[in-house]
Scaffold this motif. Structure first.
Motif, short mmCIF file in Angstrom:
data_model
loop_
_atom_site.label_atom_id
_atom_site.label_comp_id
_atom_site.label_asym_id
_atom_site.label_seq_id
_atom_site.Cartn_x
_atom_site.Cartn_y
_atom_site.Cartn_z
N TYR A 136 28.93 51.09 68.14
CA TYR A 136 28.24 49.81 68.37
C TYR A 136 27.66 49.37 67.03
O TYR A 136 26.98 50.15 66.35
CB TYR A 136 27.13 49.96 69.40
N THR A 159 29.34 54.76 76.73
CA THR A 159 30.29 53.76 76.24
C THR A 159 29.74 52.95 75.08
O THR A 159 30.50 52.28 74.37
CB THR A 159 30.66 52.79 77.37
N LYS A 193 28.21 50.28 75.42
CA LYS A 193 28.30 48.88 75.80
C LYS A 193 26.89 48.32 76.02
O LYS A 193 26.02 49.00 76.56
CB LYS A 193 29.12 48.71 77.08
#
Length: 406
Positions: free
Chosen positions: A120, A155, A157
């Motif tokens: 990220y 993840t 996310k």
């Protein structure tokens, strides 16, 4: 973003510890030491070598110089952590414009993969800190974005974000030290009045955020210290929750460079309360060390709370705040109940090794040390008052030492 504040914020990745008054005692060194079996234990390790950082997983019994030959290379400014079967790194770009959070899922033998399993990118600027809520949620702190970003830990996310508003007259409300208690995250906000000169507010601010909704419930202030947090790392030792459920935040007061209005010290939020304890402040520079009052404005950098009122930390002062390479920070044990400071049987070390101090899974404390002659990793058994050298560091210095065990 201006260079002075940015350089100070990134150069040491400093964390701070809680202190009290008292005297030091004698030697606690023991070559045999105690603690966990390092033959079978893996650690997420990071070593700083010149202007680079090498990170990976290894054992203390490994040859350190050979070990890092197979480690990944990253920038000198970055963070390493472990959570739920994975190693996480937060590495700042060379131009400080962005930061990349990476997750490396360990295999059954505890080894890191060659490539990250998830990443990220933070584009608001440099970031050093993140905190795990549980297996479903974590927060990354974005000090130059005035916000926390919520992510899925597996993840990476994005789940949401929490925005903060600078106080009137402030340019930035930089989230820094944070702790979690009773379904809420308490995060200190460094209200930066002058980013270019690194000047924050002469008071402390903490935002209380409901984790379930990512909503700021309230922002509380105190005037006993200067702005809280900011010189922190993944240890989050400028903020911790003790076994009684009380939260402590520390103010470093810009190394004492901003004058009498900027006071250092610890403040407290008691269990069950959402306001600062008006009757509590602990100023480290008013305590005794070696039986004498600390007249030079002593500070803590780095530390790990080991429970039962015991804290392992570094103690000293920046005689020259522009020089991060002074060997002037003494490893110590603080007994918060007895209000006693005891020297560990090691000489002074470098302040920027503070991020290496971590609590191991057996309750001992591990940390890197460099006295100007040799560099090594040590383990301190707080209960037995025994110190043991775990690894010789022949290449660079130990920067992060993180047990890879839940």
């Amino acid at each position: 973003m201006k260079n002075l504040f940015k350089n100070i914020f990134l150069a040491a990745s400093l964390s701070l510890a809680l202190s009290a008054c008292g005297d030091d005692t004698g030697s606690n060194a023991d070559d045999n030491g105690s603690g966990k079996d390092s033959e079978s234990a893996n650690y997420a390790l990071s070593f700083k070598v010149d202007n680079a950082q090498y990170y990976g997983v290894g054992k203390f019994t490994d040859n350190q110089k050979k070990l890092i030959e197979n480690f990944d290379e990253g920038p000198s400014t970055g963070t390493v952590a472990y959570f739920d079967g994975a190693v996480y790194t937060l590495m700042v770009s060379e131009d400080f414009s962005s930061t990349t959070l990476s997750r490396y899922e360990l295999d059954k033998k505890g080894r890191m993969p060659e490539k990250a399993t998830a990443t990220y990118k933070i584009t608001s600027g440099p970031s050093l800190m993140f905190i795990f809520v549980d297996k479903d949620k974590m927060y990354v702190e974005e000090p130059y974005g005035d916000k926390l970003t919520a992510l899925n830990p597996k993840t990476l996310k994005k789940l949401g974000e929490v925005k903060f508003t600078p106080d009137k007259g402030a340019q930035l409300a930089a989230p820094s030290s944070a702790v979690i208690r009773d379904g809420k995250i308490y995060v200190s906000l460094a209200q930066m009045i002058d980013i270019e000169q690194g000047v924050g507010s002469p008071y402390g601010t903490v935002a209380i955020v409901d984790i379930a909704t990512d909503k700021v419930e309230k922002v509380i202030k105190e005037d006993k210290t200067a702005y809280l947090g900011i010189y922190d790392d993944m240890n989050n030792t400028m903020a911790f929750v003790d076994e009684n459920g009380d939260i402590y935040f520390y103010a470093m007061a810009m190394f004492g460079m901003l004058g009498e209005d900027y006071k250092e010290g610890y403040v407290r939020i008691k269990k069950g309360e959402t306001e600062f304890d008006k009757d509590y402040v602990l100023r480290l520079n008013e305590c005794a060390y070696k039986g004498k009052r600390v007249e030079f404005g002593g500070l803590m950098t780095g530390g790990a709370y080991a429970g039962d009122g015991k804290y392992v930390a570094l103690f000293g002062t920046f005689e020259d705040p522009s020089n991060m390479n002074n060997y002037e920070w003494q490893p110590i044990l603080i007994d918060l109940k007895k209000k006693k400071i005891t020297n560990l049987d090691l000489g002074p070390t470098l302040s920027w090794l503070a991020p290496s101090i971590h609590l191991d899974t057996d309750g001992t404390v591990i940390f890197g040390h460099n006295d100007g002659k040799k560099s090594a990793i040590y383990r301190y058994d707080v209960k037995a008052n025994k110190l043991k050298k775990e690894m010789d560091v022949s290449s660079g210095d130990a920067f992060f030492i993180v047990p890879t065990k839940d």
